[in-house]
Design an enzyme around this catalytic site. Structure first.
Site, PDB file in Angstrom:
ATOM      1  N   HIS A 122      -9.305  55.844  -6.161  1.00 15.78           N
ATOM      2  CA  HIS A 122     -11.227  56.794  -6.479  1.00 15.78           C
ATOM      3  C   HIS A 122     -11.961  57.074  -5.353  1.00 15.78           C
ATOM      4  CE1 HIS A 122     -14.676  56.380  -8.793  1.00 15.78           C
ATOM      5  NE2 HIS A 122     -15.620  56.236  -7.985  1.00 15.78           N
TER       6      HIS A 122
ATOM      7  N   ASP B   2     -14.819  59.188  -4.272  1.00 18.64           N
ATOM      8  CA  ASP B   2     -16.728  59.604  -4.369  1.00 18.64           C
ATOM      9  C   ASP B   2     -16.943  60.545  -4.047  1.00 18.64           C
ATOM     10  OD1 ASP B   2     -17.246  57.273  -5.710  1.00 18.64           O
ATOM     11  OD2 ASP B   2     -16.405  56.186  -4.085  1.00 18.64           O
TER      12      ASP B   2
ATOM     13  N   MET C 117     -20.369  63.106  -8.197  1.00 16.32           N
ATOM     14  CA  MET C 117     -22.378  61.810  -7.981  1.00 16.32           C
ATOM     15  C   MET C 117     -22.885  62.864  -7.546  1.00 16.32           C
ATOM     16  SD  MET C 117     -21.560  58.135  -6.717  1.00 16.32           S
ATOM     17  CE  MET C 117     -20.048  58.669  -6.075  1.00 16.32           C
TER      18      MET C 117
ATOM     19  N   SER D 178     -11.567  52.618  -3.867  1.00 11.91           N
ATOM     20  CA  SER D 178     -12.421  53.314  -3.067  1.00 11.91           C
ATOM     21  C   SER D 178     -11.938  54.228  -1.879  1.00 11.91           C
ATOM     22  CB  SER D 178     -14.145  53.205  -3.831  1.00 11.91           C
ATOM     23  OG  SER D 178     -14.461  54.195  -2.809  1.00 11.91           O
TER      24      SER D 178
ATOM     25  N   ASP E 144     -17.250  50.272 -11.980  1.00  9.73           N
ATOM     26  CA  ASP E 144     -16.922  50.368  -9.857  1.00  9.73           C
ATOM     27  C   ASP E 144     -18.488  50.090  -9.025  1.00  9.73           C
ATOM     28  OD1 ASP E 144     -17.139  51.894  -7.831  1.00  9.73           O
ATOM     29  OD2 ASP E 144     -17.647  53.656  -8.482  1.00  9.73           O
TER      30      ASP E 144
ATOM     31  N   MET F  79     -20.601  63.212  -3.410  1.00  9.33           N
ATOM     32  CA  MET F  79     -22.150  62.739  -2.966  1.00  9.33           C
ATOM     33  C   MET F  79     -22.550  64.042  -2.181  1.00  9.33           C
ATOM     34  SD  MET F  79     -21.988  58.767  -2.019  1.00  9.33           S
ATOM     35  CE  MET F  79     -21.674  57.317  -2.817  1.00  9.33           C
TER      36      MET F  79
ATOM     37  N   MET G  43     -21.437  52.013 -14.116  1.00 10.38           N
ATOM     38  CA  MET G  43     -21.830  51.257 -12.320  1.00 10.38           C
ATOM     39  C   MET G  43     -21.872  49.728 -12.491  1.00 10.38           C
ATOM     40  SD  MET G  43     -21.103  53.932 -10.534  1.00 10.38           S
ATOM     41  CE  MET G  43     -21.871  52.895  -9.458  1.00 10.38           C
TER      42      MET G  43
ATOM     43  N   HIS H  81     -14.708  60.861  -8.841  1.00  5.20           N
ATOM     44  CA  HIS H  81     -15.882  60.055  -9.104  1.00  5.20           C
ATOM     45  C   HIS H  81     -17.408  61.672  -8.531  1.00  5.20           C
ATOM     46  CE1 HIS H  81     -19.685  56.633  -9.427  1.00  5.20           C
ATOM     47  NE2 HIS H  81     -19.492  57.809 -10.021  1.00  5.20           N
TER      48      HIS H  81
END
Ligand code: DX5
Ligand code: ZN
Length: 216
Positions: A34, A36, A69, A9, A176, A38, A138, A67
């Site tokens: 990965h 992330d 979020m 990540s 994760d 957000m 998660m 991913h």
């Protein structure tokens, strides 16, 4: 034996030298990258947008595991697809038509995943399993890297895997949060196919050794 995939990540990478860190994990044997995303709304943190994904797409051939979020994945998934995502995972806890979004993502010939927060039960996504390429379990509350693995998620990984096996769904299980050389093995034994790991890999002095240690 099936191959376990490792997805570093980049949340824990050095953002001032992202190119170097990405090339280093690629050279060290990472399978996926990965990413992330957000929005400061679905989770209390703001990270990476599609422009950064587009920039790093130019410097690596790694599979981009994005991913999301974010509260409105249906508004942004196309931007991430255009930027080079290979898999787009959004959260089950957002209030949208999830089956439709899975199908919309797949119309672009990329993979679609759904993620569940620690408090979300598998029963809430069971109906979606036939359409999914991946479920991201998660193992910390989403929002930040460097948190401790929640041991009580192991049962969830096992239950999910047994449903997938029972109905022969073509769906990977990804974990994760708090994944290191100790927790990785527990997750793999419970049925995980893909291991996301941020702080464990990027805080190490030898990326190759730390990546290899996850699947030993
Ligand atoms: C947390 C993110 C994770 C995070 C994992 O919300 O989804 O991908 O980067 O970091 P570690 O491996 O440090 O727990
Ligand atoms: Zn993540």
């Amino acid at each position: 034996m099936k191959k376990i995939l490792v997805a570093p990540s980049i949340l824990s990478a050095n953002f001032a030298n992202l190119e170097k860190d990405i090339q280093m994990v690629e050279d060290a044997g990472a399978d996926w990258l990965h990413i992330d995303v957000m929005d400061g709304h679905f989770v209390p943190n703001i990270t990476i947008g599609p422009d950064i994904v587009k920039s790093i797409r130019k410097i690596t051939n790694l599979f981009f595991d994005v991913h999301l979020m974010i509260s409105e994945p249906q508004k942004y998934y196309q931007d991430f697809k255009k930027s080079g995502a290979n898999l787009i995972t959004f959260h089950n806890e957002v209030d949208i038509n999830k089956k439709k979004l899975i199908q919309d993502i797949k119309t672009y010939n990329i993979k679609a995943g759904i993620s569940i927060k620690p408090k979300t039960n598998i029963s809430e996504i069971e109906d979606l399993l036939p359409y999914l390429d991946l479920v991201l379990v998660m193992t910390v509350e989403p929002g930040f890297g460097g948190q401790s693995f929640m041991d009580d998620m192991i049962g969830k990984i096992k239950d999910l895997k047994s449903i997938i096996n029972k109905y022969k769904y073509n769906c990977l299980v990804e974990v994760d949060g708090g994944i290191n050389n100790q927790t990785a093995i527990v997750c793999v034994n419970a049925g995980a196919d893909v291991l996301v790991s941020g702080s464990y890999i990027f805080s190490s002095t030898n990326f190759k050794k730390s990546i290899e240690s996850l699947t030993l």
